[in-house]
Motif scaffolding. Structure first.
Motif, PDB file in Angstrom:
ATOM      1  N   UNK A 124      51.538  32.699  45.160  1.00 39.71           N
ATOM      2  CA  UNK A 124      51.217  33.677  44.209  1.00 39.71           C
ATOM      3  C   UNK A 124      50.391  32.389  43.140  1.00 39.71           C
TER       4      UNK A 124
ATOM      5  N   UNK B 261      42.631  32.078  42.897  1.00 40.88           N
ATOM      6  CA  UNK B 261      41.773  31.662  43.661  1.00 40.88           C
ATOM      7  C   UNK B 261      41.427  31.237  44.780  1.00 40.88           C
TER       8      UNK B 261
ATOM      9  N   UNK C 198      42.384  38.146  44.182  1.00 43.83           N
ATOM     10  CA  UNK C 198      41.908  37.101  43.629  1.00 43.83           C
ATOM     11  C   UNK C 198      41.580  36.098  44.943  1.00 43.83           C
ATOM     12  N   UNK C 199      43.083  35.684  45.411  1.00 43.53           N
ATOM     13  CA  UNK C 199      42.949  34.744  46.353  1.00 43.53           C
ATOM     14  C   UNK C 199      42.347  35.364  47.793  1.00 43.53           C
TER      15      UNK C 199
ATOM     16  N   UNK D 277      48.681  29.944  44.159  1.00 46.58           N
ATOM     17  CA  UNK D 277      46.956  29.963  44.940  1.00 46.58           C
ATOM     18  C   UNK D 277      46.462  31.222  44.844  1.00 46.58           C
ATOM     19  N   UNK D 278      47.070  32.530  45.179  1.00 46.15           N
ATOM     20  CA  UNK D 278      45.982  33.583  45.158  1.00 46.15           C
ATOM     21  C   UNK D 278      45.402  33.695  43.619  1.00 46.15           C
ATOM     22  N   UNK D 279      46.849  33.400  41.937  1.00 41.48           N
ATOM     23  CA  UNK D 279      45.886  34.145  41.071  1.00 41.48           C
ATOM     24  C   UNK D 279      44.719  33.671  40.663  1.00 41.48           C
TER      25      UNK D 279
END
Lengths: 426, 426
Positions: free
Chosen positions: A268, A274, B317-318, A270-272
């Motif tokens: 999460x 970017x 975003x990711x 890593x996603x948030x």
């Protein structure tokens, strides 16, 4: 009559068996259809599902006090314009203690009994662990530039030494050595942290290859990629927990496997931020020990490992366009046993001889009904509201969602007081 | 003294204002720092946060009774070997009704007051909506092959006509026309559903371009891509809600924008089934109305729109490696206002004259503390345990997490009874 610290009656294992579980010396001493004995405390599980508790293998617990500030900003703006100035101004032993209590409250309510932390003033986090009975593997972040806690590598390492000596016999605190990352520590500093870890018999916790950009930076500075660099200086072995590890090539993955490094996957965060999607199914196929972390709540924005597990299980299927890419049992293992294993603890299984770190899941919540596949439904369907009871080292931290080791209202009061101060500075 | 159906005292808006809210004729009649009047029911919000309720813009509610069966199987095995045979054997008006009640219980507990459903025996779902006071936009799935409910296009369309006539004045049920997908309905059937929708003034709900494979199939069969095909037969306008819409090219996206089609994005289902990641930030930039859906709980595996919103906000975003790709306010709007708008309802805002569909969020839970940014923390941090109170059309469905319109234990009892039957068949 045998005497136990804790006796759990009538819990249901995911395979359908109903068992009693008895704890002695903080370990699962007996697991059988019926266990008789005297116990200091009895939990009537009444058919609730028995699972190992979760391990949050990478976080910065006290940053919880910054949660929600600067949402949706570009990474460098968020760090340089928001978080670092706030840290500079507010982070103190008291801030870290209050933030750790808030974080621990959230960890308990989402079923976690062990977390791996890197921040400043870790003695404050240690105090919060000892007072609440949650396990923390704690290391001050070591950097090649001065911060509030130290101004040179010598000073950082001396701090680690003192912290390790103070808490070496703590039942809840496991000191670790935590060099921040290859892009913030020179190879020389990294080598010295490795030596200190060897000397004191400690584990190492480091950020590694979180963003594509830092890999490029290391490559241009040292002519090699981060994992290769760490390997060359002898940093890597089975006592290293590397957080993120999003950007690796074939050769680096083989090094991680050979050196038995544990990877703390933080999907999460890593996603948030970017950063990208770590190649976790590939790591698992190679036999790398992958565990799960939430990262700090300022970049996630919570400490909910069950939610992290759910995201992890779904994300890789979608990213690889393969609904079989990761299975629920694999992700459950990542969220539990693999995390304990990364820190050398015999825990994360409901078996005699294992540490008594476990949770009870209430199947009588809408998302768990009807109950066909407890593991799949825990990972894909449940929210942390289904976490009914949490036990760490045989001690009941929460029962029927009532936290027994913290006064929630007191914790919130402190969080609100910090909010007032911080808001004035924003 | 003015008379209201409901008066909410001392709620906090995300911008920090404290307000009272009064409901008349199911709408927000007054919103002011202080509203005096007599009310049939009073909720003391006591500083809890006031948000619009969520809209689940694509689901198959009654499939909740299959949740957890066949986890981690390849898509076609899951459908052909598990789900379809189970549906063939078990789906009945009674099954659909019991499944709908279980689904509605979960919807209420996660803050949802409107859902868009496609399944069999929608009269049973309609009954569940009317009994509980949750809004359902309901359409029987229309296919070019026989199912339990009909055996020809004529028969399906006749069913829709009767359903629409029966529920046209229902306060809770909004009949829709729901051709399943371009790969399961001929262009002729699709054209007829469009005509019927026009004749009866109904919205259309369809699966569209969920997988890469179905796009290839349509392309090879008709020489054009699915969105182009639908446009050519005059199917698309602002009363169409297309679910998934993962695989589109530039031209198709422009068609969707021009025709004002609403897209129901289902990120968790798309991930879990390995379908891919829909280009949502691109759709939003073009001005397409994107809302959020969970899909059925058999492929998600829950109906939690708050969790879906959190995943949505982080995922893009990711995937795009851009932490500014979607913001929390954008995703909140997708989860609320855009969903109501897709179905032509003036709701999804806390403003006078809007439908009284709203929720109260408890800030005194660990994940919401400290509270700096209510919107960001609702989307990124909260779990549905923070959803304290749910109001639909001015009626309190849940207060302090106690559901007032359903007996949870009764719902679970029925779910367990279906489980027993289904387990014997597996």
């Amino acid at each position: 009559m045998e005497r136990f610290e804790l006796l759990v009656k009538s819990a249901r294992l995911p395979d359908g068996r109903t068992v009693d579980l008895a704890v002695k010396d903080g370990k699962i001493a007996r697991l059988a259809p019926s266990v008789e004995g005297e116990a200091e405390y009895v939990v009537n599980a009444d058919g609730k599902l028995l699972f190992p508790s979760f391990v949050n293998a990478h976080t910065h617990l006290s940053m919880t006090l910054f949660r929600g500030i600067g949402a949706d900003l570009p990474l460098m703006d968020w760090l340089q314009k928001v978080i670092w100035p706030l840290e500079q101004r507010f982070v103190s032993p008291e801030f870290v203690y209050d933030g750790a209590l808030l974080g621990i409250l959230e960890l308990i309510k989402s079923g976690c009994t062990l977390f791996l932390d890197m921040y400043f003033f870790e003695e404050s986090v240690a105090r919060a662990c000892e007072e609440t009975g949650v396990r923390g593997a704690l290391g001050v972040g070591i950097l090649d530039f001065p911060t509030k806690v130290a101004s040179s590598a010598d000073e950082y390492l001396e701090k680690v030494r003192r912290f390790a000596s103070k808490f070496k016999n703590s039942p809840y605190v496991m000191p670790v050595v935590a060099p921040h990352a290859p892009y913030t520590c020179s190879p020389e500093t990294l080598r010295r942290t490795r030596e200190l870890a060897d000397e004191l018999g400690l584990y190492l916790h480091i950020h590694l290859s979180e963003t594509e950009n830092e890999v490029k930076q290391i490559l241009s500075k040292y002519g090699k990629r981060p994992v290769e660099l760490l390997d060359e200086i002898g940093f890597l072995d089975e006592r290293v927990i590397a957080a993120h590890v999003v950007w690796t090539d074939e050769r680096e993955r083989e090094i991680l496997r050979e050196r038995k490094v544990s990877v703390a996957h933080c999907p999460e965060s890593n996603l948030k931020l970017g950063s990208g999607v770590a190649p976790v199914p590939d790591y698992l196929k190679r036999g790398i020990n992958v565990c799960l972390g939430t990262d700090g709540a300022a970049s996630n924005d919570n400490l909910n490992l069950l939610e992290e597990a759910s995201t992890c299980a779904k994300l890789h299927k979608g990213y690889l366009k393969d609904p079989t890419a990761l299975t629920a049992p694999q992700v459950l293992k990542m969220a539990t046993e693999n995390g304990f294993k990364a820190l050398g603890l015999k825990a994360g299984r409901i078996e005699e001889g294992y540490e008594a770190d476990f949770i009870l899941i209430n199947p009588d919540v809408p998302e768990m009904q009807p109950l066909y596949d407890p593991v799949a439904q825990l990972i894909y369907s449940a929210t942390s509201e289904a976490v009914d009871t949490v036990v760490c080292k045989g001690k009941v931290l929460m029962e029927k969602r009532e936290v027994k080791v913290l006064d929630e209202e007191e914790v919130f009061k402190k969080a609100r007081a910090w909010r007032e101060k911080i808001l004035r500075a924003l």
